[in-house]
Structures are given as structure tokens and as C-alpha cells.
Design a protein around this motif. Structure first.
Motif, PDB file in Angstrom:
ATOM      1  N   ASN A  96       0.825  -1.205   0.000  1.00 21.50           N
ATOM      2  CA  ASN A  96       0.000   0.000   0.000  1.00 21.50           C
ATOM      3  C   ASN A  96       0.863   1.261   0.000  1.00 21.50           C
ATOM      4  OD1 ASN A  96      -2.616   1.317   0.124  1.00 21.50           O
ATOM      5  ND2 ASN A  96      -1.987   1.931   2.179  1.00 21.50           N
ATOM      6  N   ASP A  97       1.946   1.257   0.792  1.00 21.41           N
ATOM      7  CA  ASP A  97       2.851   2.411   0.819  1.00 21.41           C
ATOM      8  C   ASP A  97       3.433   2.681  -0.566  1.00 21.41           C
ATOM      9  OD1 ASP A  97       2.444   2.666   3.542  1.00 21.41           O
ATOM     10  OD2 ASP A  97       4.344   1.730   4.112  1.00 21.41           O
ATOM     11  N   ALA A  98       3.842   1.625  -1.266  1.00 16.83           N
ATOM     12  CA  ALA A  98       4.423   1.778  -2.608  1.00 16.83           C
ATOM     13  C   ALA A  98       3.374   2.324  -3.586  1.00 16.83           C
ATOM     14  CB  ALA A  98       4.972   0.442  -3.102  1.00 16.83           C
ATOM     15  N   ARG A  99       2.151   1.818  -3.478  1.00 16.03           N
ATOM     16  CA  ARG A  99       1.072   2.287  -4.356  1.00 16.03           C
ATOM     17  C   ARG A  99       0.771   3.758  -4.094  1.00 16.03           C
ATOM     18  NH1 ARG A  99      -3.893   3.522  -3.774  1.00 16.03           N
ATOM     19  NH2 ARG A  99      -4.031   2.760  -1.651  1.00 16.03           N
ATOM     20  N   VAL A 100       0.660   4.126  -2.835  1.00 19.58           N
ATOM     21  CA  VAL A 100       0.355   5.511  -2.462  1.00 19.58           C
ATOM     22  C   VAL A 100       1.448   6.449  -2.963  1.00 19.58           C
ATOM     23  CG1 VAL A 100       0.218   7.083  -0.477  1.00 19.58           C
ATOM     24  CG2 VAL A 100      -1.129   4.981  -0.506  1.00 19.58           C
ATOM     25  N   LEU A 101       2.709   6.056  -2.790  1.00 20.93           N
ATOM     26  CA  LEU A 101       3.820   6.882  -3.266  1.00 20.93           C
ATOM     27  C   LEU A 101       3.724   7.088  -4.776  1.00 20.93           C
ATOM     28  CD1 LEU A 101       6.533   8.354  -2.984  1.00 20.93           C
ATOM     29  CD2 LEU A 101       7.651   6.118  -3.192  1.00 20.93           C
ATOM     30  N   ALA A 102       3.474   6.010  -5.522  1.00 22.38           N
ATOM     31  CA  ALA A 102       3.386   6.110  -6.981  1.00 22.38           C
ATOM     32  C   ALA A 102       2.246   7.034  -7.409  1.00 22.38           C
ATOM     33  CB  ALA A 102       3.202   4.717  -7.586  1.00 22.38           C
ATOM     34  N   VAL A 103       1.092   6.904  -6.778  1.00 16.22           N
ATOM     35  CA  VAL A 103      -0.050   7.739  -7.160  1.00 16.22           C
ATOM     36  C   VAL A 103       0.203   9.206  -6.795  1.00 16.22           C
ATOM     37  CG1 VAL A 103      -2.519   8.161  -6.790  1.00 16.22           C
ATOM     38  CG2 VAL A 103      -1.685   5.819  -7.041  1.00 16.22           C
ATOM     39  N   LEU A 104       0.743   9.454  -5.623  1.00 20.21           N
ATOM     40  CA  LEU A 104       1.054  10.834  -5.238  1.00 20.21           C
ATOM     41  C   LEU A 104       2.043  11.459  -6.221  1.00 20.21           C
ATOM     42  CD1 LEU A 104       1.308  10.529  -1.354  1.00 20.21           C
ATOM     43  CD2 LEU A 104      -0.335  11.938  -2.615  1.00 20.21           C
ATOM     44  N   ARG A 105       3.078  10.709  -6.596  1.00 21.79           N
ATOM     45  CA  ARG A 105       4.077  11.216  -7.533  1.00 21.79           C
ATOM     46  C   ARG A 105       3.432  11.494  -8.900  1.00 21.79           C
ATOM     47  NH1 ARG A 105       7.176  13.804  -6.958  1.00 21.79           N
ATOM     48  NH2 ARG A 105       8.734  13.072  -8.398  1.00 21.79           N
ATOM     49  N   GLU A 106       2.549  10.589  -9.352  1.00 21.44           N
ATOM     50  CA  GLU A 106       1.844  10.803 -10.621  1.00 21.44           C
ATOM     51  C   GLU A 106       0.991  12.068 -10.581  1.00 21.44           C
ATOM     52  OE1 GLU A 106      -0.490   7.396 -11.729  1.00 21.44           O
ATOM     53  OE2 GLU A 106       1.262   6.073 -11.654  1.00 21.44           O
ATOM     54  N   MET A 107       0.452  12.375  -9.403  1.00 24.18           N
ATOM     55  CA  MET A 107      -0.386  13.563  -9.235  1.00 24.18           C
ATOM     56  C   MET A 107       0.441  14.844  -9.087  1.00 24.18           C
ATOM     57  SD  MET A 107      -3.185  11.984  -6.556  1.00 24.18           S
ATOM     58  CE  MET A 107      -4.171  13.473  -6.407  1.00 24.18           C
ATOM     59  N   GLY A 108       1.766  14.695  -9.071  1.00 25.78           N
ATOM     60  CA  GLY A 108       2.635  15.867  -8.986  1.00 25.78           C
ATOM     61  C   GLY A 108       3.002  16.294  -7.580  1.00 25.78           C
ATOM     62  N   TRP A 109       2.776  15.435  -6.606  1.00 24.34           N
ATOM     63  CA  TRP A 109       3.123  15.753  -5.222  1.00 24.34           C
ATOM     64  C   TRP A 109       4.531  15.266  -4.909  1.00 24.34           C
ATOM     65  CZ3 TRP A 109       0.304  18.735  -1.982  1.00 24.34           C
ATOM     66  CH2 TRP A 109      -1.009  19.007  -2.359  1.00 24.34           C
ATOM     67  N   ARG A 110       5.229  16.036  -4.106  1.00 28.61           N
ATOM     68  CA  ARG A 110       6.533  15.625  -3.577  1.00 28.61           C
ATOM     69  C   ARG A 110       6.269  14.946  -2.236  1.00 28.61           C
ATOM     70  NH1 ARG A 110      10.005  19.517  -2.330  1.00 28.61           N
ATOM     71  NH2 ARG A 110       8.361  20.911  -1.686  1.00 28.61           N
ATOM     72  N   VAL A 111       7.056  13.918  -1.914  1.00 26.89           N
ATOM     73  CA  VAL A 111       6.755  13.101  -0.736  1.00 26.89           C
ATOM     74  C   VAL A 111       7.984  12.969   0.162  1.00 26.89           C
ATOM     75  CG1 VAL A 111       5.913  10.872   0.072  1.00 26.89           C
ATOM     76  CG2 VAL A 111       5.080  11.786  -2.103  1.00 26.89           C
ATOM     77  N   ALA A 112       7.782  13.236   1.451  1.00 28.28           N
ATOM     78  CA  ALA A 112       8.829  13.028   2.450  1.00 28.28           C
ATOM     79  C   ALA A 112       8.348  12.000   3.458  1.00 28.28           C
ATOM     80  CB  ALA A 112       9.154  14.338   3.169  1.00 28.28           C
ATOM     81  N   TYR A 113       9.274  11.163   3.885  1.00 27.58           N
ATOM     82  CA  TYR A 113       8.998  10.183   4.933  1.00 27.58           C
ATOM     83  C   TYR A 113       9.868  10.511   6.133  1.00 27.58           C
ATOM     84  CZ  TYR A 113       6.691   7.372   1.409  1.00 27.58           C
ATOM     85  OH  TYR A 113       5.842   6.939   0.431  1.00 27.58           O
ATOM     86  N   VAL A 114       9.237  10.616   7.290  1.00 25.09           N
ATOM     87  CA  VAL A 114       9.965  10.756   8.548  1.00 25.09           C
ATOM     88  C   VAL A 114       9.694   9.478   9.320  1.00 25.09           C
ATOM     89  CG1 VAL A 114      10.278  12.068  10.663  1.00 25.09           C
ATOM     90  CG2 VAL A 114       9.665  13.255   8.544  1.00 25.09           C
TER      91      VAL A 114
END
Length: 153
Positions: A96-114
């Protein structure tokens, strides 16, 4: 009868696990707010309901627990009991984490993980360092960021 009692006890214990407003998340929220960064919380319109959303910067921050997201640090250990259950659950979380990251990136969002290990335990980083790194990333155009505890050799 013991099986029913065990299932009820397990479900009560699992229901006590928080998906949002966790201690690590609250630490990050407070630090970024004090640094002057304003955000939205758990935006339902975005996949994975990111912990912090910075629309102005097209950036989201996910504060992940090391156990629940199978982080490769000392805070993660496979449970000794109900091994099949936990492997299935945590593997689903990873997918699920991998899917969410891919979709967010496709939508043009930058993603940070803490990661939780950056904020607690023997390998934690100083909070001002985490805040400065995260704040700098939010204001930058860098695609992704991962903040984790200090890796000891």
C-alpha cells in the motif's frame, strides 16, 4: 471459549492503535508549526491521507512507524506469535505504501517520509536537525526525502 476471548482481546488491542495523531506525528507537527510552516492534516482527497499536506509547496509528509511499515532499523522486529498474520499484514502495508507513493508522484506531489526511529530511541536525531532538514526540503523542489535515525555501524 478461549478462542473467542483471544479474538476479542486482540481486536481491542488492535483498535487502540492510532492511525493519526501519533506521538511522532505530533512532534513533527509542533516543530514545523513553530518554524512557521502551515499545513493541512490528513487530506482525504489524497491517496493514503498524508499526515501533513503543504498545498503551497505541493509537498506531503508521511510520519511512519517503523514496526507498521517494516523499516530496516532496530525498532522493527517480526513478532514471535501469529507469524503468518503479521507477515501478511505488514506486507500489505508495504504494498500500500508503494502504491500511495506512486499515485502521489503521478499527481505531482513531492513526498517526504519521517521514520519513527529519527524521533525516538537510541538512534534518534536532534529535533532541530530534523525540523531544519524537513523545512528545507518543503521549501525546495526536491522530489523525495527520507529522514531516518542514525545508522550505527
Amino acid at each position: 471459549m478461549a478462542d473467542v476471548h483471544d479474538k476479542v482481546t486482540r481486536s481491542r488491542n488492535m483498535s487502540a492503535i492510532r492511525a493519526s495523531d501519533t506521538r511522532p506525528e505530533l512532534i513533527i507537527r509542533k516543530a514545523l508549526w513553530q518554524a512557521g510552516l502551515r499545513y493541512r492534516l490528513h487530506v482525504k482527497a489524497l491517496p493514503g491521507r498524508p499526515d501533513l499536506v503543504f498545498p503551497r509547496y505541493r509537498a506531503v509528509v508521511m510520519v511512519n512507524g517503523c514496526f507498521w511499515h517494516h523499516h530496516d532499523c532496530y525498532l522493527f522486529k517480526w513478532p514471535a506469535s501469529r507469524e503468518a498474520f503479521w507477515r501478511e499484514k505488514i506486507t500489505k502495508n508495504e504494498l500500500n505504501d508503494a502504491r500511495v507513493l506512486a499515485v502521489l508522484r503521478e499527481m505531482g506531489w513531492r513526498v517526504a517520509y519521517v521514520w519513527e526511529c529519527a524521533l525516538k530511541g537510541r538512534n534518534k536525531l536532534p529535533l532541530p536537525e530534523v525540523t531544519e532538514t524537513l523545512g528545507g526540503w518543503i521549501r525546495s523542489d526536491q522530489d523525495t526525502l527520507e529522514i531516518r535515525g542514525i545508522k550505527k555501524a
